[in-house]
Design a protein around this motif. Structure first.
Motif, PDB file in Angstrom:
ATOM      1  N   LYS B  25      -5.208  -0.107   1.199  1.00 31.86           N
ATOM      2  CA  LYS B  25      -5.162   1.267   0.691  1.00 31.86           C
ATOM      3  C   LYS B  25      -5.643   1.272  -0.753  1.00 31.86           C
ATOM      4  N   ALA B  29      -3.537   6.379  -2.382  1.00 32.70           N
ATOM      5  CA  ALA B  29      -2.979   6.354  -1.030  1.00 32.70           C
ATOM      6  C   ALA B  29      -1.646   5.605  -1.015  1.00 32.70           C
ATOM      7  N   ASP B  33       1.763   7.238   0.252  1.00 35.92           N
ATOM      8  CA  ASP B  33       2.530   6.594   1.313  1.00 35.92           C
ATOM      9  C   ASP B  33       3.991   6.435   0.896  1.00 35.92           C
ATOM     10  N   TYR B  79      -9.778  -0.725  -3.374  1.00 39.83           N
ATOM     11  CA  TYR B  79      -8.772  -0.881  -2.322  1.00 39.83           C
ATOM     12  C   TYR B  79      -8.009  -2.168  -2.548  1.00 39.83           C
TER      13      TYR B  79
END
Lengths: 445, 115
Positions: B25, B29, B33, B79
């Protein structure tokens, strides 16, 4: 607005260790921007909260990252750091006038801002420590002067342009009629100052402050007492046993927080009251800032405590303050709209009943305006006067912020002048082989 | 219980590790989450989030990867993915917590979530 805050945040990131900033700075700025945009959609308050949280997050990160940075690599023993500090102290000692000026300037600036912020906090920001303070309303009225009401409000507000006067006191009759009719309020309660109480507890006499409260006062505010119970509607009956509630401050001052205070007798203006409860710490009551009545006693004892000077049964005497709690889903406007006619009828009745001796007083000459009922937010207690302070305080707060800014500018100027004098010294240091970074570091200490 | 020494991971870092369990992620993100899983109670600020990421990268528990190919990926973002050491740390921390929880339960601690 958001782009400005993000820009400031971006600048603030330069306060973080370079390694961390270079690697994660962009991500943090993006994160801050997304968070702010989201908060902006939820309204002004959550936007302010988001900015405050961002600032907190920044400060915490700053502390953490710098200490991580210091733990790996930086030490106080690094050549020169201690020497720089010693140099700084020495040079401060060598120029006591400069040091004193800077300390005084900073001290005054910071002191003034802190003091003022506490005032702003107490008056503007802090609400009563009760559940759902937003649902509380304070009743008041406005009228063009001279009006047909004998207000005892100590701080009526007269609008200089329209000549309208705003006040918050009502007659007992008006309060009782509000209480017994109309909807939108789940409870409605009244309170009034007692200017002076002669208190005798266990043979010791002193003078204390107090307030009359109606039977619904504690329940309406939703207070949980520190000790015992509040005044209930049963206490507020003419033939009830006299019951009194102490303020937390008085309990501390007079009884040293003794939990056995319940059930003891306090003689107030020659009437023996039983102490039944203590208000929670932090609640100073619903009056002005800093005003905290020591005793709360039921309204029904007004004539007993003020023999010969009672207001309670005079429909022309406007002496009670009235607050209410909105029912779920009810709007404050509905409270006023529903009771407007009733209020004006009651005001007129009171005026008609006023004895001629009173009515001939100068402030009532030519009175013909009937007051209009106004509903004000009550979550901060005695709203009206606080709002007057609030405006002045905001102006003052702005001025003090300006002062703080000037203070900083002053200090910066002083430092600048001092540094400017060091041309020769810095040239020598450079010539002797000090690196640019070392010189900058020394200027920073 | 696992044989390796039980270490404790600071909550913010542990939350980031947990968020990465189901795949790589990017920073935002991860934050979303965590927020979703805690019903909005935990909302990390930028500094807290990236501070945690920095320390996890430093310990080689997570590593930076290129954006995964696919429609939803945003190529501009970095990421992060869990390394096998990170997965071990995740497991060790979860076991440590389970052990603590077991002690609490055995001594009659009542938990809102049930058994």
């Amino acid at each position: 607005m958001t782009s400005l805050v993000v820009l400031l945040y971006r600048i603030a990131l330069f306060g973080l260790p370079a390694g961390f900033r270079v690697r994660y700075g962009e991500g943090m700025v993006e994160e801050a921007r997304l968070g702010l945009e989201e908060a902006a959609e939820k309204g002004q308050l959550s936007y302010v909260v988001a900015i405050a949280r961002l600032a907190m997050d920044y400060l915490v990160t700053c502390g953490r990252e710098w200490s991580a940075w210091a733990a790996g690599g930086f030490t106080w023993r690094q050549p020169g750091v201690l020497a720089d500090m010693r140099f700084a102290l020495r040079s401060l000692r060598r120029t006591p006038a400069f040091t004193a000026t800077v300390m005084l300037t900073l001290g005054l600036g910071i002191g003034a801002s802190v003091t003022l912020f506490s005032a702003v906090d107490a008056v503007v920001l802090r609400t009563l420590p009760v559940p759902d303070p937003d649902r509380l309303v304070l009743l008041g009225w406005s009228a063009s002067t001279p009006e047909m009401a004998g207000s005892v409000d100590d701080r009526p507000v007269v609008d200089p342009v329209s000549g309208m006067r705003t006040s918050r006191s009502f007659s007992t009759l008006a309060y009782e009629r509000f209480r017994d009719s109309g909807s939108a309020l789940s409870s409605i309660f009244a309170f009034a100052r007692i200017e002076q109480l002669n208190v005798v507890v266990e043979g010791d006499a002193e003078i204390a402050s107090g307030q009359f409260v109606s039977g619904d006062y504690f329940a309406g505010l939703g207070l949980t007492l520190a000790l015992g119970r509040g005044i209930t509607p049963d206490d507020d009956l003419p033939d009830a046993a006299p019951a009194a509630v102490l303020s937390h401050g008085y309990w501390e001052r007079r009884f040293a927080l003794d939990p056995d205070v319940l059930g003891r007798t306090a003689v107030l203006n020659s009437v023996a009251f039983t102490i039944v409860g203590v208000t929670p710490a932090g609640l100073s009551g619903t009056f002005e800032v800093g005003e905290s009545p020591d005793f709360s006693v039921p309204l029904a004892f007004e004539s007993a405590l003020r023999p010969g000077d009672s207001n309670i049964s005079d429909p022309w005497n406007w002496w009670l303050f009235v607050m209410g709690r909105l029912e779920d889903g009810a709007e404050a406007d509905a409270v006023g709209a529903e009771r407007q006619g009733l209020f004006q009828r009651t005001a007129r009745e009171g005026w008609d009943a006023m004895p001629a001796t009173q009515r001939s007083r100068p402030e009532f000459q030519g009175a013909r305006a009937l007051p209009r009922l106004e509903i004000m937010p009550g979550g901060r207690g005695f709203g009206g006067a606080r709002e007057i302070y609030a405006r002045r305080l905001r102006i003052l707060a702005g001025m003090v912020l300006g002062l703080l800014f000037i203070t900083c500018a002053n200090v910066a100027g002083l430092l600048f002048v001092r540094a400017d004098k060091r041309h020769a010294e810095i040239a020598v240091r450079r010539a002797l082989g000090a690196s640019r970074a070392q010189i900058v570091r020394q200027l920073g200490t | 219980m696992s044989e390796q020494p039980l270490l404790s991971i600071p909550p913010a870092e542990f939350r980031v590790l947990l968020a990465l369990l189901d795949g790589a992620k990017h920073g935002h993100a991860i934050k979303l989450d965590i927020r979703e899983r805690t019903g909005g109670r935990v909302d990390m600020g930028p500094g807290t989030l990236y501070g945690a990421i920095k320390r996890l990268v430093g310990r080689a528990w997570i590593s930076e990867v290129n954006a995964p190919s696919g429609g939803a990926a945003d190529e501009r973002r970095r990421y992060y993915t869990l390394s096998s050491a990170g997965r071990d740390a995740d497991r060790a921390e979860a076991e440590r917590m389970t052990e603590l929880l077991g002690i609490g339960r055995a001594k009659g601690l009542e938990l809102a979530g049930g058994a």
